[in-house]
Design a protein around this motif. Structure first.
Motif, short mmCIF file in Angstrom:
data_model
loop_
_atom_site.label_atom_id
_atom_site.label_comp_id
_atom_site.label_asym_id
_atom_site.label_seq_id
_atom_site.Cartn_x
_atom_site.Cartn_y
_atom_site.Cartn_z
N SER A 1 -2.07 -8.17 14.67
CA SER A 1 -0.70 -8.16 15.18
C SER A 1 -0.44 -9.37 16.08
O SER A 1 0.62 -9.99 16.01
N LEU A 2 -1.42 -9.73 16.92
CA LEU A 2 -1.27 -10.88 17.80
C LEU A 2 -1.20 -12.17 16.99
O LEU A 2 -0.42 -13.08 17.32
N LEU A 3 -2.00 -12.28 15.94
CA LEU A 3 -1.97 -13.48 15.11
C LEU A 3 -0.61 -13.63 14.43
O LEU A 3 -0.01 -14.71 14.44
N ARG B 1 -6.90 -28.91 15.68
CA ARG B 1 -6.06 -28.01 14.90
C ARG B 1 -6.67 -27.68 13.55
O ARG B 1 -6.43 -26.60 13.00
N PHE B 2 -7.43 -28.59 12.97
CA PHE B 2 -8.08 -28.32 11.69
C PHE B 2 -9.05 -27.15 11.82
O PHE B 2 -9.05 -26.22 11.01
N VAL C 1 -10.21 -21.09 11.60
CA VAL C 1 -10.55 -19.88 12.36
C VAL C 1 -9.47 -18.82 12.15
O VAL C 1 -9.77 -17.64 11.91
N LEU C 2 -8.20 -19.22 12.24
CA LEU C 2 -7.09 -18.29 11.99
C LEU C 2 -7.15 -17.71 10.59
O LEU C 2 -6.98 -16.50 10.39
N LEU C 3 -7.38 -18.57 9.61
CA LEU C 3 -7.44 -18.11 8.22
C LEU C 3 -8.61 -17.15 8.01
O LEU C 3 -8.48 -16.13 7.32
N VAL D 1 -0.52 -24.42 9.03
CA VAL D 1 -1.87 -23.87 9.10
C VAL D 1 -2.61 -24.03 7.76
O VAL D 1 -3.69 -24.61 7.70
N VAL D 2 -2.00 -23.53 6.69
CA VAL D 2 -2.69 -23.50 5.40
C VAL D 2 -2.84 -24.89 4.81
O VAL D 2 -3.96 -25.30 4.44
#
Length: 258
Positions: free
Chosen positions: A78-80, A107-108, A113-115, A165-166
């Motif tokens: 939810s936070l992401l 950022r890379f 990490v997010l993905l 991001v992607v």
């Protein structure tokens, strides 16, 4: 030797075409993580509701889905998603992208990490909901205009997620640099994939995020924190769609009265 020189450019072209196809497929699949997150959050919201009105229903859930419901692991997801929604709304209003205190150099790595975290949450959560045969709450259908605004907002969030991001993560990994813009093939493939996901599942199941908190209030039940987060996330997404509707309306007026 002459034959090798003649076929070498063809081999290079073939390798470039394969790389481009792999990039489009990878970008499309990773871009769909965002709308799939809404699908998971809506199904978990329905699971929490049904488990709160029927204790026996909770014991029928698998160990995996019970873990998601009890330990509140959906808070990470939810936070992401909320961070992406805030970024997309800021970009829609100002045209600028908030850095979220992450330097350009890192950022890379932050993107991957997010993905990775989102992929893990979705893999475990969707598998658990399918195993427990949990579907979204579809009672109390919203008006078509409200659905359309939410769908537009979710689509714009997905485009923001893909662009910031992607795409940098995939391009840097495959080509070693991040390209500019998107080809028509990319746009068409992503539009078809998102439209299919929306029509088959999200069109009705996403409404659980906004309907179930009101159902709980109507029944005199306590509204859980995660339900409040889901409710706010739904309206935040709808606000993004509303901004683009207003922008489109103003653009149309300027074209008419120019």
């Amino acid at each position: 030797m002459v034959q090798n020189k003649e076929t070498y450019p063809e081999t290079q072209c073939g390798g470039a075409a394969v790389k481009e196809c792999c990039r489009i497929i990878a970008t499309t699949l990773l871009s769909l993580l965002l709308p799939l997150s809404f699908l998971l959050l809506s199904r978990l919201s329905a699971a929490r509701y049904f488990s709160s009105i029927n204790d026996e229903q909770f014991h029928k859930f698998s160990i995996l889905i019970s873990f998601f419901l009890q330990i509140k692991t959906t808070l990470i997801l939810s936070l992401l998603v909320s961070a992406v929604a805030i970024g997309a709304l800021t970009h829609s209003l100002t045209g600028h992208i908030p850095p979220f205190l992450i330097s350009e150099r890192r950022r890379f790595y932050a993107a991957w990490v997010l993905l990775f975290v989102m992929q893990i949450c979705l893999s475990l959560g969707i598998y658990g909901t399918v195993d427990a045969e949990i579907n979204g709450y579809t009672i109390g259908k919203l008006v078509p205009a409200r659905r359309a605004v939410f769908a537009l907002g979710l689509h714009e969030m997905m485009i923001f997620w893909r662009r910031n991001v992607v795409k940098p993560a995939v391009d840097e990994t495959i080509f070693g640099f991040s390209g500019e813009g998107f080809s028509w093939a990319e746009k068409a493939v992503l539009a078809v994939a998102f439209g299919n996901l929306w029509w088959r599942s999200l069109r009705e199941e996403a409404e659980a995020l906004v309907v179930l908190p009101w159902v709980r209030v109507g029944l005199g039940m306590d509204v859980e924190a995660m339900d409040g987060v889901g409710w706010g996330l739904y309206y935040l997404t709808a606000a993004i769609g509303g901004v683009w509707v207003v922008k489109g309306f103003l653009w149309g007026l300027t074209r008419i009265f120019r």
